[in-house]
Design a protein around this motif. Structure first.
Motif, PDB file in Angstrom:
ATOM      1  N   MET A   1       0.851  -1.176   0.000  1.00 53.24           N
ATOM      2  CA  MET A   1       0.000   0.000   0.000  1.00 53.24           C
ATOM      3  C   MET A   1       0.894   1.236   0.000  1.00 53.24           C
ATOM      4  N   ASP A   2       0.623   2.173  -0.886  1.00 57.41           N
ATOM      5  CA  ASP A   2       1.433   3.381  -0.923  1.00 57.41           C
ATOM      6  C   ASP A   2       0.955   4.381   0.137  1.00 57.41           C
ATOM      7  N   LEU A   3       1.708   5.448   0.276  1.00 62.09           N
ATOM      8  CA  LEU A   3       1.410   6.427   1.325  1.00 62.09           C
ATOM      9  C   LEU A   3       0.083   7.136   1.096  1.00 62.09           C
ATOM     10  N   LYS A   4      -0.257   7.395  -0.173  1.00 61.11           N
ATOM     11  CA  LYS A   4      -1.535   8.063  -0.468  1.00 61.11           C
ATOM     12  C   LYS A   4      -2.704   7.202   0.001  1.00 61.11           C
ATOM     13  N   ASN A   5      -2.638   5.912  -0.246  1.00 58.60           N
ATOM     14  CA  ASN A   5      -3.706   5.011   0.194  1.00 58.60           C
ATOM     15  C   ASN A   5      -3.810   4.966   1.709  1.00 58.60           C
ATOM     16  N   SER A   6      -2.661   4.952   2.379  1.00 60.96           N
ATOM     17  CA  SER A   6      -2.701   4.887   3.841  1.00 60.96           C
ATOM     18  C   SER A   6      -3.323   6.151   4.425  1.00 60.96           C
ATOM     19  N   VAL A   7      -3.064   7.296   3.805  1.00 59.61           N
ATOM     20  CA  VAL A   7      -3.677   8.547   4.266  1.00 59.61           C
ATOM     21  C   VAL A   7      -5.183   8.514   4.021  1.00 59.61           C
ATOM     22  N   GLU A   8      -5.599   7.995   2.871  1.00 61.28           N
ATOM     23  CA  GLU A   8      -7.034   7.908   2.572  1.00 61.28           C
ATOM     24  C   GLU A   8      -7.753   6.982   3.548  1.00 61.28           C
ATOM     25  N   VAL A   9      -7.122   5.873   3.893  1.00 61.04           N
ATOM     26  CA  VAL A   9      -7.721   4.944   4.857  1.00 61.04           C
ATOM     27  C   VAL A   9      -7.860   5.613   6.216  1.00 61.04           C
ATOM     28  N   ASN A 116      -5.782   7.425  14.176  1.00 63.78           N
ATOM     29  CA  ASN A 116      -5.831   7.727  12.744  1.00 63.78           C
ATOM     30  C   ASN A 116      -5.054   9.000  12.427  1.00 63.78           C
ATOM     31  N   LEU A 117      -5.126   9.975  13.292  1.00 66.22           N
ATOM     32  CA  LEU A 117      -4.379  11.212  13.098  1.00 66.22           C
ATOM     33  C   LEU A 117      -2.877  10.953  13.166  1.00 66.22           C
ATOM     34  N   SER A 118      -2.469  10.097  14.084  1.00 64.02           N
ATOM     35  CA  SER A 118      -1.051   9.729  14.188  1.00 64.02           C
ATOM     36  C   SER A 118      -0.567   9.000  12.946  1.00 64.02           C
ATOM     37  N   ALA A 119      -1.413   8.158  12.387  1.00 64.99           N
ATOM     38  CA  ALA A 119      -1.046   7.438  11.164  1.00 64.99           C
ATOM     39  C   ALA A 119      -0.859   8.412  10.002  1.00 64.99           C
ATOM     40  N   ILE A 120      -1.705   9.428   9.923  1.00 62.64           N
ATOM     41  CA  ILE A 120      -1.559  10.439   8.870  1.00 62.64           C
ATOM     42  C   ILE A 120      -0.267  11.226   9.072  1.00 62.64           C
ATOM     43  N   GLU A 121       0.029  11.577  10.313  1.00 64.39           N
ATOM     44  CA  GLU A 121       1.270  12.297  10.610  1.00 64.39           C
ATOM     45  C   GLU A 121       2.493  11.453  10.261  1.00 64.39           C
ATOM     46  N   ALA A 122       2.444  10.152  10.529  1.00 70.08           N
ATOM     47  CA  ALA A 122       3.558   9.263  10.190  1.00 70.08           C
ATOM     48  C   ALA A 122       3.743   9.190   8.672  1.00 70.08           C
ATOM     49  N   ALA A 123       2.642   9.090   7.935  1.00 74.83           N
ATOM     50  CA  ALA A 123       2.736   9.061   6.468  1.00 74.83           C
ATOM     51  C   ALA A 123       3.306  10.374   5.941  1.00 74.83           C
ATOM     52  N   LYS A 124       2.896  11.475   6.546  1.00 71.94           N
ATOM     53  CA  LYS A 124       3.421  12.778   6.147  1.00 71.94           C
ATOM     54  C   LYS A 124       4.930  12.849   6.402  1.00 71.94           C
ATOM     55  N   GLY A 125       5.354  12.343   7.568  1.00 73.85           N
ATOM     56  CA  GLY A 125       6.774  12.328   7.902  1.00 73.85           C
ATOM     57  C   GLY A 125       7.585  11.477   6.939  1.00 73.85           C
ATOM     58  N   LEU A 126       7.039  10.326   6.561  1.00 78.17           N
ATOM     59  CA  LEU A 126       7.727   9.465   5.598  1.00 78.17           C
ATOM     60  C   LEU A 126       7.845  10.138   4.235  1.00 78.17           C
ATOM     61  N   THR A 127       6.799  10.828   3.827  1.00 83.32           N
ATOM     62  CA  THR A 127       6.843  11.551   2.552  1.00 83.32           C
ATOM     63  C   THR A 127       7.903  12.644   2.580  1.00 83.32           C
ATOM     64  N   MET A 128       7.972  13.363   3.667  1.00 85.67           N
ATOM     65  CA  MET A 128       8.973  14.441   3.784  1.00 85.67           C
ATOM     66  C   MET A 128      10.389  13.877   3.780  1.00 85.67           C
ATOM     67  N   THR A 130      11.334  11.118   2.325  1.00 87.02           N
ATOM     68  CA  THR A 130      11.586  10.666   0.957  1.00 87.02           C
ATOM     69  C   THR A 130      11.972  11.844   0.069  1.00 87.02           C
ATOM     70  N   ILE A 131      11.272  12.946   0.219  1.00 90.88           N
ATOM     71  CA  ILE A 131      11.591  14.146  -0.570  1.00 90.88           C
ATOM     72  C   ILE A 131      12.981  14.636  -0.218  1.00 90.88           C
ATOM     73  N   ASP A 132      13.328  14.604   1.072  1.00 95.56           N
ATOM     74  CA  ASP A 132      14.673  15.034   1.490  1.00 95.56           C
ATOM     75  C   ASP A 132      15.755  14.151   0.884  1.00 95.56           C
ATOM     76  N   LEU A 133      15.494  12.847   0.769  1.00 95.50           N
ATOM     77  CA  LEU A 133      16.469  11.924   0.180  1.00 95.50           C
ATOM     78  C   LEU A 133      16.659  12.172  -1.308  1.00 95.50           C
ATOM     79  N   LEU A 134      15.629  12.623  -1.970  1.00 90.92           N
ATOM     80  CA  LEU A 134      15.685  12.858  -3.404  1.00 90.92           C
ATOM     81  C   LEU A 134      16.369  14.168  -3.772  1.00 90.92           C
ATOM     82  N   LYS A 135      16.605  15.025  -2.799  1.00 89.80           N
ATOM     83  CA  LYS A 135      17.250  16.322  -3.077  1.00 89.80           C
ATOM     84  C   LYS A 135      18.706  16.177  -3.437  1.00 89.80           C
TER      85      LYS A 135
END
Length: 135
Positions: A1-9, A116-128, A130-135
């Motif tokens: 499951m990707d991060l977008k799906n986990s946020v939607e759930v 559920n709010l914590s799960a969204i925050e964790a997904a947000k942190g993982l996305t950030m 990932t973006i930092d690694l790609l810089k």
């Protein structure tokens, strides 16, 4: 499951628990209300029910509100012959709301909302990260 799906759930869980808390708050607000007519029916407790729902586009499984049903348990009868809502025998029907049960349900809904709010925050942190690694 990707991060977008986990946020939607998790977002579907937030919506479900938010509705559950609103229903519980309504029950608590009406816990002491009685009928407006002699021998009438008082407020009847409401319960929100949920079911799982699969998003066909993403395959993610979320939560959907099935409905809000009235609790069919018996009303409490209290002898109060002077009450305007009393029947011919002097009994008043009280709502089938137990404040202790509602408070426990509210706490459980609050904890589920926070999870559920914590799960969204964790997904947000993982996305950030990932973006930092790609810089």
């Amino acid at each position: 499951m990707d991060l977008k799906n986990s946020v939607e759930v998790s977002a579907s869980g937030l919506r479900a628990q938010s509705l559950r808390m609103r229903v519980i708050a309504e029950n608590l607000a009406n816990a002491d209300s009685v009928a407006t007519t002699p021998g009438g029916q008082p407020y009847r407790r409401k319960v929100a029910s949920f079911e799982s729902e699969v998003d066909r586009a993403t395959g993610a499984e979320g939560v959907r509100v099935r409905g809000i049903e009235a609790d069919q348990s018996a009303f409490q009868r209290v002898y109060q012959p002077g009450n305007p809502a009393a029947d011919a025998a002097g009994y008043v029907l009280k709502p089938n709301v137990n404040s202790l049960v509602e408070s426990a349900d509210m706490k459980a809904a609050q904890r589920a909302y926070e999870a559920n709010l914590s799960a969204i925050e964790a997904a947000k942190g993982l996305t950030m990260r990932t973006i930092d690694l790609l810089k």
